[in-house]
Design an enzyme around this catalytic site. Structure first.
Site, PDB file in Angstrom:
ATOM      1  N   ILE A 163      29.757  58.103   5.653  1.00 26.69           N
ATOM      2  CA  ILE A 163      29.378  56.874   6.363  1.00 26.69           C
ATOM      3  C   ILE A 163      28.202  57.209   7.275  1.00 26.69           C
ATOM      4  CG2 ILE A 163      31.502  55.514   6.456  1.00 26.69           C
ATOM      5  CD1 ILE A 163      32.063  56.882   9.207  1.00 26.69           C
TER       6      ILE A 163
ATOM      7  N   ASN B   9      33.020  59.339   0.461  1.00 26.12           N
ATOM      8  CA  ASN B   9      33.583  59.460   1.803  1.00 26.12           C
ATOM      9  C   ASN B   9      32.568  59.268   2.931  1.00 26.12           C
ATOM     10  OD1 ASN B   9      35.458  60.863   3.940  1.00 26.12           O
ATOM     11  ND2 ASN B   9      33.601  62.116   3.881  1.00 26.12           N
TER      12      ASN B   9
ATOM     13  N   SER C 246      33.063  62.296  15.480  1.00 24.09           N
ATOM     14  CA  SER C 246      32.290  61.047  15.565  1.00 24.09           C
ATOM     15  C   SER C 246      33.179  59.882  16.000  1.00 24.09           C
ATOM     16  CB  SER C 246      31.608  60.741  14.233  1.00 24.09           C
ATOM     17  OG  SER C 246      32.559  60.461  13.241  1.00 24.09           O
TER      18      SER C 246
ATOM     19  N   MET D  97      21.870  59.051   1.772  1.00 19.18           N
ATOM     20  CA  MET D  97      22.471  57.962   1.003  1.00 19.18           C
ATOM     21  C   MET D  97      21.857  56.592   1.311  1.00 19.18           C
ATOM     22  SD  MET D  97      24.430  59.213  -1.139  1.00 19.18           S
ATOM     23  CE  MET D  97      25.127  60.825  -1.501  1.00 19.18           C
TER      24      MET D  97
ATOM     25  N   TYR E 176      30.197  47.947  10.549  1.00 17.65           N
ATOM     26  CA  TYR E 176      31.036  48.931   9.853  1.00 17.65           C
ATOM     27  C   TYR E 176      32.145  48.265   9.062  1.00 17.65           C
ATOM     28  CZ  TYR E 176      34.593  52.647   9.379  1.00 17.65           C
ATOM     29  OH  TYR E 176      35.539  53.513   8.900  1.00 17.65           O
TER      30      TYR E 176
ATOM     31  N   SER F  59      39.153  52.132   5.101  1.00 16.70           N
ATOM     32  CA  SER F  59      39.701  52.098   6.455  1.00 16.70           C
ATOM     33  C   SER F  59      40.602  50.878   6.599  1.00 16.70           C
ATOM     34  CB  SER F  59      38.529  52.000   7.434  1.00 16.70           C
ATOM     35  OG  SER F  59      38.980  51.677   8.720  1.00 16.70           O
TER      36      SER F  59
ATOM     37  N   GLY G 143      43.814  54.991   9.232  1.00 16.79           N
ATOM     38  CA  GLY G 143      43.803  54.559  10.621  1.00 16.79           C
ATOM     39  C   GLY G 143      42.873  55.471  11.404  1.00 16.79           C
TER      40      GLY G 143
ATOM     41  N   ASP H  34      41.043  61.957  14.041  1.00 14.49           N
ATOM     42  CA  ASP H  34      40.444  62.648  15.195  1.00 14.49           C
ATOM     43  C   ASP H  34      39.137  63.390  14.917  1.00 14.49           C
ATOM     44  OD1 ASP H  34      41.221  64.848  13.739  1.00 14.49           O
ATOM     45  OD2 ASP H  34      42.538  65.695  15.269  1.00 14.49           O
ATOM     46  N   THR H  35      38.249  62.815  14.096  1.00 13.51           N
ATOM     47  CA  THR H  35      36.956  63.480  13.871  1.00 13.51           C
ATOM     48  C   THR H  35      36.080  63.302  15.110  1.00 13.51           C
ATOM     49  OG1 THR H  35      36.003  61.484  12.880  1.00 13.51           O
ATOM     50  CG2 THR H  35      37.069  63.025  11.393  1.00 13.51           C
TER      51      THR H  35
HETATM   52  N1  LIG Z   1      37.513  59.020  11.671  1.00 11.36           N
HETATM   53  C1  LIG Z   1      38.183  57.887  11.636  1.00 11.36           C
HETATM   54  O1  LIG Z   1      38.808  57.455  12.627  1.00 11.36           O
HETATM   55  C2  LIG Z   1      38.231  57.063  10.368  1.00 11.36           C
HETATM   56  C3  LIG Z   1      39.098  55.961  10.331  1.00 11.36           C
HETATM   57  C4  LIG Z   1      39.152  55.195   9.175  1.00 11.36           C
HETATM   58  C5  LIG Z   1      38.368  55.547   8.077  1.00 11.36           C
HETATM   59  N2  LIG Z   1      37.539  56.613   8.154  1.00 11.36           N
HETATM   60  C6  LIG Z   1      36.691  56.932   6.993  1.00 11.36           C
HETATM   61  O2  LIG Z   1      36.752  58.299   6.661  1.00 11.36           O
HETATM   62  C7  LIG Z   1      35.502  58.719   6.123  1.00 11.36           C
HETATM   63  C8  LIG Z   1      35.017  59.945   6.866  1.00 11.36           C
HETATM   64  O3  LIG Z   1      34.940  59.630   8.252  1.00 11.36           O
HETATM   65  P1  LIG Z   1      34.621  60.759   9.332  1.00 11.36           P
HETATM   66  O4  LIG Z   1      35.174  60.307  10.622  1.00 11.36           O
HETATM   67  O5  LIG Z   1      35.022  62.089   8.773  1.00 11.36           O
HETATM   68  O6  LIG Z   1      33.011  60.642   9.402  1.00 11.36           O
HETATM   69  P2  LIG Z   1      31.985  61.657  10.107  1.00 11.36           P
HETATM   70  O7  LIG Z   1      32.708  62.771  10.762  1.00 11.36           O
HETATM   71  O8  LIG Z   1      31.073  60.811  10.914  1.00 11.36           O
HETATM   72  O9  LIG Z   1      31.175  62.256   8.870  1.00 11.36           O
HETATM   73  C9  LIG Z   1      30.293  61.455   8.160  1.00 11.36           C
HETATM   74  C10 LIG Z   1      29.667  62.263   7.046  1.00 11.36           C
HETATM   75  O10 LIG Z   1      28.700  61.474   6.356  1.00 11.36           O
HETATM   76  C11 LIG Z   1      27.455  62.152   6.382  1.00 11.36           C
HETATM   77  N3  LIG Z   1      26.367  61.172   6.474  1.00 11.36           N
HETATM   78  C12 LIG Z   1      26.039  60.399   7.545  1.00 11.36           C
HETATM   79  N4  LIG Z   1      24.962  59.656   7.266  1.00 11.36           N
HETATM   80  C13 LIG Z   1      24.580  59.972   6.000  1.00 11.36           C
HETATM   81  C14 LIG Z   1      23.505  59.569   5.167  1.00 11.36           C
HETATM   82  N5  LIG Z   1      22.582  58.656   5.564  1.00 11.36           N
HETATM   83  N6  LIG Z   1      23.404  60.122   3.933  1.00 11.36           N
HETATM   84  C15 LIG Z   1      24.308  61.036   3.525  1.00 11.36           C
HETATM   85  N7  LIG Z   1      25.334  61.468   4.269  1.00 11.36           N
HETATM   86  C16 LIG Z   1      25.466  60.944   5.500  1.00 11.36           C
HETATM   87  C17 LIG Z   1      27.508  63.076   7.580  1.00 11.36           C
HETATM   88  O11 LIG Z   1      26.707  64.231   7.428  1.00 11.36           O
HETATM   89  P3  LIG Z   1      25.155  64.352   7.847  1.00 11.36           P
HETATM   90  O12 LIG Z   1      25.041  63.861   9.256  1.00 11.36           O
HETATM   91  O13 LIG Z   1      24.891  65.821   7.684  1.00 11.36           O
HETATM   92  O14 LIG Z   1      24.402  63.520   6.864  1.00 11.36           O
HETATM   93  C18 LIG Z   1      28.969  63.510   7.550  1.00 11.36           C
HETATM   94  O15 LIG Z   1      29.149  64.563   6.643  1.00 11.36           O
HETATM   95  C19 LIG Z   1      34.563  57.515   6.248  1.00 11.36           C
HETATM   96  O16 LIG Z   1      34.506  56.812   5.018  1.00 11.36           O
HETATM   97  C20 LIG Z   1      35.228  56.670   7.301  1.00 11.36           C
HETATM   98  O17 LIG Z   1      34.908  55.303   7.188  1.00 11.36           O
HETATM   99  C21 LIG Z   1      37.450  57.394   9.271  1.00 11.36           C
END
Ligand SMILES: NC(=O)c1ccc[n+]([C@@H]2O[C@H](COP(=O)([O-])OP(=O)(O)OC[C@H]3O[C@@H](n4cnc5c(N)ncnc54)[C@H](OP(=O)(O)O)[C@@H]3O)[C@@H](O)[C@H]2O)c1
Ligand SMILES: *[C@@H]1O[C@H](CO)[C@@H](O)[C@H](O)[C@H]1NC(C)=O
Length: 287
Positions: free
Chosen positions: A120, A118, A221, A92, A182, A169, A215, A218-219
């Site tokens: 990031i 979704n 990352s 992306m 971010y 977020s 908020g 628990d992923t």
């Molecule tokens: N976890 C939290 O605490 C939290 C809190 C608030 C909001 N959010 C939001 O929830 C959403 C998902 O978060 P998450 O924690 O599930 O994230 P995550 O576990 O880090 O997953 C990120 C995803 O994006 C993909 N990605 C990363 N870089 C990319 C690139 N350059 N091109 C295409 N795909 C890419 C990754 O796959 P690859 O590495 O295979 O590309 C992965 O599938 C995000 O929008 C985040 O801002 C999360």
């Protein structure tokens, strides 16, 4: 109980019920056969969304960079009951990949009912040390690709009376330390899609927009970054994913998950100095 405590407790209850009651009933059947594109679906919340859509019998296209992992998620989606699943590896940060992914989904599914944005890019959890290049790159991944994909899918969503779901977020509404690049990308999303929401509503568009305020979830990352650093509770990715899907399916403009993110978002405007104090004291930090 003191009067102040009672007032605080009562307003918490009112806010909670306001959030709960205004959500219309979710009909799981409405997702059977639905044509869905989920980005960032190789892991985390996106992966969980793919599994939920699969259980609901949707037709799903998933994307992320890692093809091997997408393959595994695809297989699991099929075993869970997805009508169809396709995957496409894409970066992306690239100028052309975002549109290529939408074209792929439109071609494979013959249209789109849900575009769920979704993904990031990884970003460090640390004080701002002037890395403008990283911020520029993150803006491409977390923001520019979103607006490219949304624009590319708009005509199809208009025809299908579809939904555009943006995963944002609490950090898209409120600033917090150690995440400057971010939080900037999330504020950009909230601003942009908030504006687009008005434009679509004013022209009586068929498309619904949902902006999801999450908020701490628990992923892997997220936990890697904040474990030992903050005591803020983390909520389960699978539950977050289901709430996002329901918000899109019921065409709600906003989701606050967990529910108290709504209170936090309000309190930062109502009681800024108290909120700032709490934010700055919720991290183990020594300069
Ligand atoms: N976890 C939290 O605490 C939290 C809190 C608030 C909001 N959010 C939001 O929830 C959403 C998902 O978060 P998450 O924690 O599930 O994230 P995550 O576990 O880090 O997953 C990120 C995803 O994006 C993909 N990605 C990363 N870089 C990319 C690139 N350059 N091109 C295409 N795909 C890419 C990754 O796959 P690859 O590495 O295979 O590309 C992965 O599938 C995000 O929008 C985040 O801002 C999360
Ligand atoms: C809404 O969808 C219908 C087809 O279902 C289409 O004819 C109409 O033009 C769409 N509305 C807008 C504002 O494009």
């Amino acid at each position: 109980m003191g009067t102040l405590k009672k007032i605080v407790l009562a307003s918490l209850c009112v806010a909670f019920l306001a959030v709960k009651w205004t959500v219309p009933r979710f009909d799981a059947e409405s997702l059977r056969g639905a044509k869905v594109l989920v980005t960032g679906a190789s892991t985390g919340i996106g992966e969980q969304m793919a599994y939920h859509y699969a259980r609901f019998g949707a037709q799903v296209v998933i994307t992320a960079r890692r093809e091997k992992v997408l393959q595994q998620v695809t297989e699991k989606c099929l075993s869970l009951g997805a009508q169809k699943v396709f995957y496409i590896a894409a970066d992306m940060a690239s100028e052309s990949d975002p549109e290529k992914v939408v074209d792929f989904a439109l071609e494979k599914l013959g249209g789109l009912d849900y575009l769920v944005l979704n993904h990031i890019g990884p970003s460090p959890f640390s004080t701002w040390k002037g890395d403008v290049e990283h911020t520029r790159w993150l803006m491409k991944v977390n923001f520019f690709s979103y607006i490219q994909m949304a624009w590319k899918a708009l005509a199809s969503l208009e025809q299908s009376k579809g939904s555009l779901v943006v995963v944002s977020s609490l950090l898209g509404k409120m600033s917090s330390p150690f995440v400057a690049p971010y939080t900037a990308t999330k504020f950009a999303l909230n601003g942009f899609f908030g504006s687009l929401y008005h434009e679509l509503a004013m022209k009586k568009s068929n498309i619904s927009i949902s902006i999801c305020t999450l908020g701490l979830i628990d992923t892997d990352s997220a936990m890697e970054k904040v474990s030992g650093v903050t005591k803020v509770p983390a909520y389960p990715a699978s539950d977050a994913a289901l709430n996002i899907i329901i918000t899109g399916a019921t065409r709600q403009l906003e989701l606050f998950y967990p529910w108290f993110t709504y209170i936090v978002a309000l309190s930062k405007d109502w009681f800024p100095s108290v909120t700032n104090h709490i934010i700055q004291n919720s991290y183990n930090y020594s300069p």
